[in-house]
Design a protein around this motif. Structure first.
Motif, PDB file in Angstrom:
ATOM      1  N   LYS A   1       1.205  -0.586   0.440  1.00 46.58           N
ATOM      2  CA  LYS A   1       0.024  -0.050  -0.119  1.00 46.58           C
ATOM      3  C   LYS A   1       0.884   1.481  -0.338  1.00 46.58           C
ATOM      4  O   LYS A   1       0.377   2.603  -0.220  1.00 46.58           O
ATOM      5  CB  LYS A   1      -0.817  -0.587   1.002  1.00 46.58           C
ATOM      6  CG  LYS A   1      -2.564  -0.736   1.044  1.00 46.58           C
ATOM      7  CD  LYS A   1      -3.063  -0.863   2.096  1.00 46.58           C
ATOM      8  CE  LYS A   1      -4.126  -1.711   2.042  1.00 46.58           C
ATOM      9  NZ  LYS A   1      -4.599  -1.501   3.408  1.00 46.58           N
ATOM     10  N   VAL A   2       1.890   0.929   0.819  1.00 53.00           N
ATOM     11  CA  VAL A   2       2.817   2.066   0.778  1.00 53.00           C
ATOM     12  C   VAL A   2       3.122   2.787  -0.842  1.00 53.00           C
ATOM     13  O   VAL A   2       3.960   3.744  -1.018  1.00 53.00           O
ATOM     14  CB  VAL A   2       3.962   1.858   1.430  1.00 53.00           C
ATOM     15  CG1 VAL A   2       4.749   1.553   0.798  1.00 53.00           C
ATOM     16  CG2 VAL A   2       4.852   3.156   1.495  1.00 53.00           C
ATOM     17  N   ILE A   3       3.644   1.819  -1.447  1.00 49.36           N
ATOM     18  CA  ILE A   3       4.003   2.252  -3.203  1.00 49.36           C
ATOM     19  C   ILE A   3       2.789   2.501  -3.906  1.00 49.36           C
ATOM     20  O   ILE A   3       2.447   4.098  -4.307  1.00 49.36           O
ATOM     21  CB  ILE A   3       4.545   1.217  -3.293  1.00 49.36           C
ATOM     22  CG1 ILE A   3       5.667   0.570  -2.681  1.00 49.36           C
ATOM     23  CG2 ILE A   3       4.615   1.331  -4.901  1.00 49.36           C
ATOM     24  CD1 ILE A   3       6.933  -0.822  -4.001  1.00 49.36           C
ATOM     25  N   THR A   4       2.085   2.285  -3.420  1.00 45.04           N
ATOM     26  CA  THR A   4       0.479   2.443  -4.478  1.00 45.04           C
ATOM     27  C   THR A   4       0.014   4.056  -3.718  1.00 45.04           C
ATOM     28  O   THR A   4      -0.860   4.698  -4.450  1.00 45.04           O
ATOM     29  CB  THR A   4      -0.576   2.187  -3.628  1.00 45.04           C
ATOM     30  OG1 THR A   4      -1.304   1.808  -2.572  1.00 45.04           O
ATOM     31  CG2 THR A   4       0.064   0.179  -5.090  1.00 45.04           C
ATOM     32  N   MET A   5       0.490   4.643  -2.269  1.00 41.62           N
ATOM     33  CA  MET A   5       0.312   6.141  -2.613  1.00 41.62           C
ATOM     34  C   MET A   5       0.715   7.281  -2.498  1.00 41.62           C
ATOM     35  O   MET A   5       1.000   8.419  -3.010  1.00 41.62           O
ATOM     36  CB  MET A   5       0.872   6.117  -0.612  1.00 41.62           C
ATOM     37  CG  MET A   5      -0.391   5.616   0.155  1.00 41.62           C
ATOM     38  SD  MET A   5       0.309   5.461   2.234  1.00 41.62           S
ATOM     39  CE  MET A   5      -0.166   6.840   2.198  1.00 41.62           C
ATOM     40  N   LEU A   6       1.929   6.811  -3.657  1.00 40.37           N
ATOM     41  CA  LEU A   6       2.858   7.623  -4.917  1.00 40.37           C
ATOM     42  C   LEU A   6       1.799   8.084  -5.742  1.00 40.37           C
ATOM     43  O   LEU A   6       0.725   6.977  -6.025  1.00 40.37           O
ATOM     44  CB  LEU A   6       4.059   6.812  -5.201  1.00 40.37           C
ATOM     45  CG  LEU A   6       5.538   6.595  -4.225  1.00 40.37           C
ATOM     46  CD1 LEU A   6       6.151   5.947  -4.637  1.00 40.37           C
ATOM     47  CD2 LEU A   6       5.807   7.701  -3.421  1.00 40.37           C
ATOM     48  N   PRO A   7       2.521   8.949  -6.456  1.00 38.68           N
ATOM     49  CA  PRO A   7       1.637   9.427  -7.929  1.00 38.68           C
ATOM     50  C   PRO A   7       1.021   7.935  -9.068  1.00 38.68           C
ATOM     51  O   PRO A   7       2.765   7.115  -8.994  1.00 38.68           O
ATOM     52  CB  PRO A   7       2.655  10.772  -8.313  1.00 38.68           C
ATOM     53  CG  PRO A   7       3.420  10.947  -6.931  1.00 38.68           C
ATOM     54  CD  PRO A   7       3.518   9.879  -6.362  1.00 38.68           C
ATOM     55  N   ASP A   8      -0.014   8.259  -9.370  1.00 38.76           N
ATOM     56  CA  ASP A   8      -0.217   6.762 -10.174  1.00 38.76           C
ATOM     57  C   ASP A   8       1.041   6.430 -11.498  1.00 38.76           C
ATOM     58  O   ASP A   8       1.396   5.724 -11.436  1.00 38.76           O
ATOM     59  CB  ASP A   8      -1.630   6.744 -10.496  1.00 38.76           C
ATOM     60  CG  ASP A   8      -1.786   5.778 -11.577  1.00 38.76           C
ATOM     61  OD1 ASP A   8      -2.158   4.404 -10.355  1.00 38.76           O
ATOM     62  OD2 ASP A   8      -2.183   6.382 -12.385  1.00 38.76           O
ATOM     63  N   ASN A   9       1.234   8.434 -12.045  1.00 41.98           N
ATOM     64  CA  ASN A   9       2.128   7.530 -13.182  1.00 41.98           C
ATOM     65  C   ASN A   9       3.517   6.941 -12.890  1.00 41.98           C
ATOM     66  O   ASN A   9       4.264   6.774 -14.054  1.00 41.98           O
ATOM     67  CB  ASN A   9       1.931   9.012 -14.355  1.00 41.98           C
ATOM     68  CG  ASN A   9       2.197  10.434 -13.227  1.00 41.98           C
ATOM     69  OD1 ASN A   9       2.513   9.882 -12.057  1.00 41.98           O
ATOM     70  ND2 ASN A   9       2.953  11.673 -13.999  1.00 41.98           N
ATOM     71  N   LEU A  10       3.944   7.883 -11.277  1.00 42.66           N
ATOM     72  CA  LEU A  10       5.280   7.681 -11.692  1.00 42.66           C
ATOM     73  C   LEU A  10       5.563   6.108 -11.360  1.00 42.66           C
ATOM     74  O   LEU A  10       6.336   5.273 -11.929  1.00 42.66           O
ATOM     75  CB  LEU A  10       5.779   7.962  -9.884  1.00 42.66           C
ATOM     76  CG  LEU A  10       6.530   7.614  -9.219  1.00 42.66           C
ATOM     77  CD1 LEU A  10       8.328   8.026 -10.306  1.00 42.66           C
ATOM     78  CD2 LEU A  10       6.949   8.457  -8.445  1.00 42.66           C
ATOM     79  N   VAL A  11       4.435   5.427  -9.923  1.00 39.03           N
ATOM     80  CA  VAL A  11       4.515   4.202 -10.029  1.00 39.03           C
ATOM     81  C   VAL A  11       4.448   3.346 -11.812  1.00 39.03           C
ATOM     82  O   VAL A  11       4.806   1.738 -11.345  1.00 39.03           O
ATOM     83  CB  VAL A  11       3.007   3.272  -8.584  1.00 39.03           C
ATOM     84  CG1 VAL A  11       2.614   2.177  -8.987  1.00 39.03           C
ATOM     85  CG2 VAL A  11       2.883   4.467  -7.353  1.00 39.03           C
ATOM     86  N   GLN A  12       3.655   3.236 -12.059  1.00 39.07           N
ATOM     87  CA  GLN A  12       3.426   3.223 -13.485  1.00 39.07           C
ATOM     88  C   GLN A  12       4.162   2.953 -14.504  1.00 39.07           C
ATOM     89  O   GLN A  12       4.905   1.789 -14.917  1.00 39.07           O
ATOM     90  CB  GLN A  12       2.286   3.300 -14.499  1.00 39.07           C
ATOM     91  CG  GLN A  12       1.380   2.785 -16.160  1.00 39.07           C
ATOM     92  CD  GLN A  12       1.026   1.256 -15.166  1.00 39.07           C
ATOM     93  OE1 GLN A  12       0.342   1.052 -14.145  1.00 39.07           O
ATOM     94  NE2 GLN A  12       1.687   0.339 -16.267  1.00 39.07           N
TER      95      GLN A  12
END
Length: 213
Positions: free
Chosen positions: A160-171
């Motif tokens: 969950k901590v990673i999905t709190m980052l900006p969506d475009n950055l994670v993708q």
């Protein structure tokens, strides 16, 4: 390394969960084989020998006469790390085309299937060099061009901590990481197959070509 919590998951690719991300990558490469296609077919048909040799340092464990467990190695991003193992089946040649596809994982990898899922679809297309437009090889024999294509999709349950980052950055970072993994593994595998083939016939291996994406 971040640890993942266990959940009851049947198949990540069919889930509607913001923690589950899908990353995709494609790869194409070409191998020049300095013998006719029937000799290349003989070699590729005996995958029980070359597949394990050429996949190293990835770990390979035979499942049956056509299938293998393949451990890709450790990969990670944002402090999250996973060591995926996938089950692959090498299908018999059909009209000059060899295919490799994922199959349901063995019990050895089942405990991680709630964390990631992989769809691996690859093909090797054998083309006589005179049809591909290439010149005859120096030893005077008709050569074969092997076109290697890979289409890879990976579903990962992220903390969950990673999905709190900006969506475009994670993708974008995940797509970039997967592309690097695919490039590294596919280039190494095609080079080793090309070298192993020529060594098995005591032939000089032709120069490596630049991969096309």
């Amino acid at each position: 390394m971040l640890l993942l919590s266990r959940t009851d998951t049947a198949n990540l690719r069919h889930e509607n969960d913001p923690q589950v991300r899908c990353y995709r990558s494609q790869f194409s490469d070409q191998m020049e084989m300095m013998l006719a296609s029937d000799r290349v077919e003989e070699y590729l048909d005996r995958h029980q020998g070359w597949f394990e040799r050429c996949a190293a340092p990835m770990r390979v464990h035979p499942i049956d006469a056509q299938s293998y467990d393949l451990t890709l190695g450790k990969f990670g991003n944002f402090g999250f790390e996973v060591e995926p193992t996938i089950a692959l089946r090498l299908l018999p040649q059909h009209k000059g085309i060899y295919r490799i596809e994922t199959i349901p994982s063995t019990p050895k990898a089942q405990d991680l299937r709630e964390h990631y899922d992989v769809d691996f679809q690859a093909s090797m297309h054998l083309i006589p060099m005179q049809e591909s437009g290439d010149e005859p090889n120096p030893n005077g024999q008709v050569g074969t061009s092997v076109q290697w294509d890979l289409d890879l999709s990976v579903w990962i349950r992220l903390p969950k901590v990673i999905t709190m980052l900006p969506d475009n950055l994670v993708q974008s970072s995940g797509d970039h990481l997967l592309k690097q993994i695919v490039r590294q593994i596919s280039r190494r595998l095609t080079w080793k197959v090309q070298e192993d083939f020529h060594a098995s016939y005591d032939l000089n291996c032709p120069p490596r070509r630049r991969a096309a994406f």
